[in-house]
Design an enzyme around this catalytic site. Structure first.
Site, PDB file in Angstrom:
ATOM      1  N   TYR A  38       5.151  15.172   4.104  1.00 50.20           N
ATOM      2  CA  TYR A  38       3.775  14.644   4.145  1.00 50.20           C
ATOM      3  C   TYR A  38       3.356  14.175   2.746  1.00 50.20           C
ATOM      4  CZ  TYR A  38       3.291  15.944   8.956  1.00 50.20           C
ATOM      5  OH  TYR A  38       3.456  15.996  10.321  1.00 50.20           O
ATOM      6  N   ILE A  39       3.033  12.874   2.670  1.00 52.46           N
ATOM      7  CA  ILE A  39       2.728  12.226   1.395  1.00 52.46           C
ATOM      8  C   ILE A  39       1.277  11.752   1.441  1.00 52.46           C
ATOM      9  CG2 ILE A  39       3.456  10.407  -0.210  1.00 52.46           C
ATOM     10  CD1 ILE A  39       5.680  12.498   0.447  1.00 52.46           C
ATOM     11  N   ARG A  76       0.853  -1.199   0.000  1.00 53.01           N
ATOM     12  CA  ARG A  76       0.000   0.000   0.000  1.00 53.01           C
ATOM     13  C   ARG A  76       0.881   1.238   0.000  1.00 53.01           C
ATOM     14  NH1 ARG A  76      -2.856   1.183   4.604  1.00 53.01           N
ATOM     15  NH2 ARG A  76      -2.033  -0.441   5.970  1.00 53.01           N
ATOM     16  N   GLY A  77       0.281   2.380  -0.319  1.00 50.97           N
ATOM     17  CA  GLY A  77       0.909   3.687  -0.117  1.00 50.97           C
ATOM     18  C   GLY A  77       2.269   3.828  -0.782  1.00 50.97           C
ATOM     19  N   TYR A 135       6.987   7.937  17.498  1.00 54.17           N
ATOM     20  CA  TYR A 135       7.277   7.906  16.052  1.00 54.17           C
ATOM     21  C   TYR A 135       8.539   8.713  15.731  1.00 54.17           C
ATOM     22  CZ  TYR A 135       6.178   8.357  11.011  1.00 54.17           C
ATOM     23  OH  TYR A 135       6.215   8.335   9.634  1.00 54.17           O
TER      24      TYR A 135
HETATM   25  P1  NDP Z   1       0.578   3.080   4.937  1.00 55.57           P
HETATM   26  O1  NDP Z   1      -0.063   3.097   6.289  1.00 55.57           O
HETATM   27  O2  NDP Z   1      -0.182   3.572   3.769  1.00 55.57           O
HETATM   28  O3  NDP Z   1       1.105   1.586   4.610  1.00 55.57           O
HETATM   29  C1  NDP Z   1       1.859   0.926   5.567  1.00 55.57           C
HETATM   30  C2  NDP Z   1       2.396  -0.374   5.014  1.00 55.57           C
HETATM   31  O4  NDP Z   1       3.218  -0.975   6.025  1.00 55.57           O
HETATM   32  C3  NDP Z   1       1.305  -1.395   4.704  1.00 55.57           C
HETATM   33  O5  NDP Z   1       1.694  -2.179   3.589  1.00 55.57           O
HETATM   34  C4  NDP Z   1       1.279  -2.256   5.965  1.00 55.57           C
HETATM   35  O6  NDP Z   1       0.806  -3.576   5.754  1.00 55.57           O
HETATM   36  C5  NDP Z   1       2.750  -2.288   6.302  1.00 55.57           C
HETATM   37  N1  NDP Z   1       3.014  -2.633   7.689  1.00 55.57           N
HETATM   38  C6  NDP Z   1       2.571  -2.024   8.818  1.00 55.57           C
HETATM   39  N2  NDP Z   1       3.015  -2.672   9.905  1.00 55.57           N
HETATM   40  C7  NDP Z   1       3.763  -3.709   9.459  1.00 55.57           C
HETATM   41  C8  NDP Z   1       4.455  -4.774  10.095  1.00 55.57           C
HETATM   42  N3  NDP Z   1       4.497  -4.889  11.425  1.00 55.57           N
HETATM   43  N4  NDP Z   1       5.084  -5.690   9.319  1.00 55.57           N
HETATM   44  C9  NDP Z   1       5.038  -5.604   7.973  1.00 55.57           C
HETATM   45  N5  NDP Z   1       4.398  -4.625   7.311  1.00 55.57           N
HETATM   46  C10 NDP Z   1       3.761  -3.702   8.039  1.00 55.57           C
HETATM   47  O7  NDP Z   1       1.939   3.886   5.130  1.00 55.57           O
HETATM   48  P2  NDP Z   1       2.644   4.976   4.169  1.00 55.57           P
HETATM   49  O8  NDP Z   1       2.741   4.460   2.796  1.00 55.57           O
HETATM   50  O9  NDP Z   1       2.014   6.292   4.414  1.00 55.57           O
HETATM   51  O10 NDP Z   1       4.087   5.053   4.852  1.00 55.57           O
HETATM   52  C11 NDP Z   1       5.150   4.208   4.445  1.00 55.57           C
HETATM   53  C12 NDP Z   1       6.394   4.590   5.228  1.00 55.57           C
HETATM   54  O11 NDP Z   1       6.705   5.969   5.010  1.00 55.57           O
HETATM   55  C13 NDP Z   1       6.222   4.430   6.752  1.00 55.57           C
HETATM   56  O12 NDP Z   1       7.440   3.987   7.313  1.00 55.57           O
HETATM   57  C14 NDP Z   1       5.936   5.841   7.210  1.00 55.57           C
HETATM   58  O13 NDP Z   1       6.301   6.044   8.550  1.00 55.57           O
HETATM   59  C15 NDP Z   1       6.811   6.634   6.245  1.00 55.57           C
HETATM   60  N6  NDP Z   1       6.407   8.018   6.087  1.00 55.57           N
HETATM   61  C16 NDP Z   1       5.157   8.317   5.585  1.00 55.57           C
HETATM   62  C17 NDP Z   1       4.796   9.629   5.423  1.00 55.57           C
HETATM   63  C18 NDP Z   1       3.483  10.005   4.860  1.00 55.57           C
HETATM   64  O14 NDP Z   1       3.228  11.223   4.791  1.00 55.57           O
HETATM   65  N7  NDP Z   1       2.640   9.081   4.421  1.00 55.57           N
HETATM   66  C19 NDP Z   1       5.698  10.730   5.792  1.00 55.57           C
HETATM   67  C20 NDP Z   1       6.975  10.308   6.276  1.00 55.57           C
HETATM   68  C21 NDP Z   1       7.305   8.985   6.409  1.00 55.57           C
HETATM   69  P3  NDP Z   1      -0.805  -3.903   5.838  1.00 55.57           P
HETATM   70  O15 NDP Z   1      -1.396  -3.274   4.596  1.00 55.57           O
HETATM   71  O16 NDP Z   1      -0.858  -5.375   5.840  1.00 55.57           O
HETATM   72  O17 NDP Z   1      -1.293  -3.234   7.075  1.00 55.57           O
END
Ligand code: NDP
Length: 240
Positions: A179-180, A12-13, A147
């Site tokens: 922020y994404i 995702r994401g 975090y």
């Molecule tokens: P999302 O919440 O959209 O997606 C998170 C992903 O991580 C999912 O695929 C989820 O799996 C997986 N995940 C969560 N916990 C675990 C675990 N314990 N083991 C394996 N997989 C796991 O996150 P984003 O795409 O927004 O963020 C991705 C990264 O970027 C993160 O590290 C976040 O902290 C970082 N980030 C994001 C920002 C933003 O603005 N969005 C800004 C700065 C950093 P499942 O779908 O199965 O839950």
């Protein structure tokens, strides 16, 4: 030979965008995820990218998962530590569990993946590790001591492991996204999000593919002289 790349939280994401980008660049890509099977099936249907489910915060499960990937797909050349969660709250409201869970997954996940994959990269003389940090690990953020600490830790982890990998052809770098526009940011209440966007000089949220492009560069042959660095991709919100 196609190199094998694994992206944690790749279904995702931002992680999904990284998977798609690395696939387009010629890697054999595997996504890892925690529990959302529908997103994993959707990724497979849309792109053909296979995914493996385990909790990256679980040391034994991560070692077993990476062993399985190596046996079924091939030795892992690239690790993108992208999986991350939030459990926000001001310190006086934050539980010990909320602290531990974020440290376990966001920072512990990087250690667990490196323990599983770094030794093989070192032996084969080539590897790329990219850790997804955060602007909030660089600048701090109200209501995020867990975090911000975990993400800040990722930046230290990156610089330390980069020193260990350098002479073996293994680079270790971080990306600090601002922020994404993903599910994680969709969880921020709209009035708070409006205030955040007002502080981004570029005037908008970032897109996942803009982070993926940075990851792709750091994973490329061209980036062999880049190690221990943090690439900030944040629309100018924090100039480090
Ligand atoms: P999302 O919440 O959209 O997606 C998170 C992903 O991580 C999912 O695929 C989820 O799996 C997986 N995940 C969560 N916990 C675990 C675990 N314990 N083991 C394996 N997989 C796991 O996150 P984003 O795409 O927004 O963020 C991705 C990264 O970027 C993160 O590290 C976040 O902290 C970082 N980030 C994001 C920002 C933003 O603005 N969005 C800004 C700065 C950093 P499942 O779908 O199965 O839950």
């Amino acid at each position: 030979m196609r190199r094998v790349a694994i992206v944690t939280g790749g279904t995702r994401g931002i992680g999904r965008a990284i998977c798609e980008r690395l696939k387009a660049d010629g890697f054999t890509v595997i996504a890892n995820y925690a529990g959302n099977d529908a997103a994993a099936n959707q990724l497979k249907a849309d792109t053909g990218i296979a995914s493996y489910k385990w909790d990256v915060g679980d040391h034994e499960a991560t070692l077993a998962g990476c062993t399985r990937v190596a046996q079924e797909v091939g030795p892992i050349d690239v690790v993108v530590n992208n999986a991350g969660i939030t459990r926000d709250g001001t310190l006086h409201r934050m539980s010990y569990d909320d602290w531990n869970e974020v440290m376990r997954i966001n920072l512990g996940g990087c250690f667990n993946m490196a323990k599983a994959c770094f030794p093989g990269m070192r032996e084969r003389g080539w590897g790329r590790i990219v850790n997804i940090g955060s602007i909030n690990g660089q600048a701090g953020q109200y209501g995020q001591v867990n975090y911000a600490a975990a993400k800040s830790g990722i930046h230290g982890f990156t610089k330390a492991l980069a020193q260990e990998g350098a002479k073996f052809g293994v680079t270790v770098n971080a990306i600090a996204p601002g922020y994404i526009d993903t599910d994680m940011v969709a969880a921020v209440p709209p009035p708070v999000l409006e205030k955040i966007v007002a502080k981004i000089p570029v005037g908008r949220l970032g897109q996942a593919h803009e982070i993926a492009r940075g990851v792709a560069f750091l994973c490329s042959e061209d980036a062999g002289f880049v190690t221990g660095s943090t690439m900030s991709i944040n629309g100018g919100q924090h100039m480090y």
